[in-house]
Design a protein around this motif. Structure first.
Motif, PDB file in Angstrom:
ATOM      1  N   THR A  18       0.867  -1.166   0.000  1.00 45.96           N
ATOM      2  CA  THR A  18       0.000   0.000   0.000  1.00 45.96           C
ATOM      3  C   THR A  18       0.907   1.221   0.000  1.00 45.96           C
ATOM      4  N   THR A  19       0.364   2.317  -0.476  1.00 45.58           N
ATOM      5  CA  THR A  19       1.124   3.553  -0.557  1.00 45.58           C
ATOM      6  C   THR A  19       0.453   4.596   0.315  1.00 45.58           C
ATOM      7  N   TYR A  20       1.222   5.200   1.186  1.00 48.37           N
ATOM      8  CA  TYR A  20       0.713   6.288   2.021  1.00 48.37           C
ATOM      9  C   TYR A  20       0.618   7.538   1.159  1.00 48.37           C
ATOM     10  N   LYS A  22      -0.610  11.773   1.348  1.00 47.01           N
ATOM     11  CA  LYS A  22      -1.037  12.917   2.148  1.00 47.01           C
ATOM     12  C   LYS A  22      -1.210  14.099   1.207  1.00 47.01           C
ATOM     13  N   THR A  27      -5.355  12.329   4.483  1.00 38.07           N
ATOM     14  CA  THR A  27      -4.292  11.323   4.522  1.00 38.07           C
ATOM     15  C   THR A  27      -4.950   9.968   4.302  1.00 38.07           C
ATOM     16  N   GLY A  28      -4.187   9.040   3.745  1.00 37.02           N
ATOM     17  CA  GLY A  28      -4.745   7.728   3.533  1.00 37.02           C
ATOM     18  C   GLY A  28      -3.753   6.752   2.939  1.00 37.02           C
ATOM     19  N   TYR A  29      -4.281   5.602   2.548  1.00 41.44           N
ATOM     20  CA  TYR A  29      -3.482   4.512   2.002  1.00 41.44           C
ATOM     21  C   TYR A  29      -4.118   4.014   0.712  1.00 41.44           C
ATOM     22  N   ILE A  91      -9.343   9.233   8.198  1.00 45.54           N
ATOM     23  CA  ILE A  91      -8.252   8.557   7.498  1.00 45.54           C
ATOM     24  C   ILE A  91      -8.912   7.754   6.376  1.00 45.54           C
ATOM     25  N   GLN A  93      -8.852   4.893   3.031  1.00 47.93           N
ATOM     26  CA  GLN A  93      -8.297   3.727   2.356  1.00 47.93           C
ATOM     27  C   GLN A  93      -8.888   3.737   0.945  1.00 47.93           C
ATOM     28  N   GLU A 118      -1.351   2.154  12.432  1.00 46.59           N
ATOM     29  CA  GLU A 118      -0.981   2.411  11.039  1.00 46.59           C
ATOM     30  C   GLU A 118      -0.690   1.120  10.284  1.00 46.59           C
ATOM     31  N   SER A 119      -0.053   0.162  10.938  1.00 50.01           N
ATOM     32  CA  SER A 119       0.262  -1.095  10.245  1.00 50.01           C
ATOM     33  C   SER A 119      -1.023  -1.835   9.868  1.00 50.01           C
ATOM     34  N   LYS A 122      -2.536  -0.269   6.682  1.00 52.86           N
ATOM     35  CA  LYS A 122      -1.806  -0.629   5.473  1.00 52.86           C
ATOM     36  C   LYS A 122      -2.072  -2.062   5.038  1.00 52.86           C
TER      37      LYS A 122
END
Length: 156
Positions: A18-20, A22, A27-29, A91, A93, A118-119, A122
């Motif tokens: 997954t890519t963070y 911002k 913010t998201g993934y 947040i 996804q 956070e993990s 993702k």
């Protein structure tokens, strides 16, 4: 033989990343097209990995059109946030799809809980039952510039 095994291990590990992301007010993934998700869209042709431009377009459409789409404000009373007034607090996804017309559809999952690890964000799509408008999702056709299927959790 060892080089071949290492190659496949690297290939497998990279396909589910997954890519963070911002941006201004979010913010998201972004979930890779090969990341297993237990969902699909109507008339789905395939999955794809949204890029930064796709996400920025989706966020722009969201900000400009959510208030109208959210006119009924279902499950947004008695301590539950009005989603279009609190977008910055969620947040995200992101999961990308291509429909049979070749249009890009981005499904966005919104989570209010800032204490989510956070993990975990993702690794998998986080689905919750109830929780009112602290948890919701929507689909955005970025080619047609349309928001649809706004789903807001119930007040269980």
């Amino acid at each position: 033989m060892n080089k071949l095994i290492i190659f496949f291990c690297l290939l497998f590990n990279n396909t589910n990343e997954t890519t963070y992301i911002k941006g201004k007010g979010f913010t998201g993934y972004i979930f890779n097209e090969n990341h297993f998700v237990l969902m699909s869209i109507e008339n789905q042709k395939m999955r794809y990995t949204p890029n930064r431009k796709d996400i920025l377009n989706a966020e722009k459409l969201l900000k400009g059109n959510l208030k109208c789409k959210n006119s009924e404000q279902a499950n947004q009373k008695k301590g539950c946030p009005v989603i279009h007034k609190n977008l910055k607090k969620y947040i995200r996804q992101y999961v990308g799809f291509i429909n049979t017309e070749g249009e890009k559809i981005i499904w966005i999952n919104f989570l209010w809980d800032k204490n989510i690890d956070e993990s975990r964000l993702k690794q998998d799509i986080i689905m919750t039952h109830d929780g009112c408008s602290h948890y919701w999702n929507i689909k955005i056709n970025i080619d047609k510039e349309v928001l649809y299927e706004l789903n807001i959790n119930g007040n269980g």
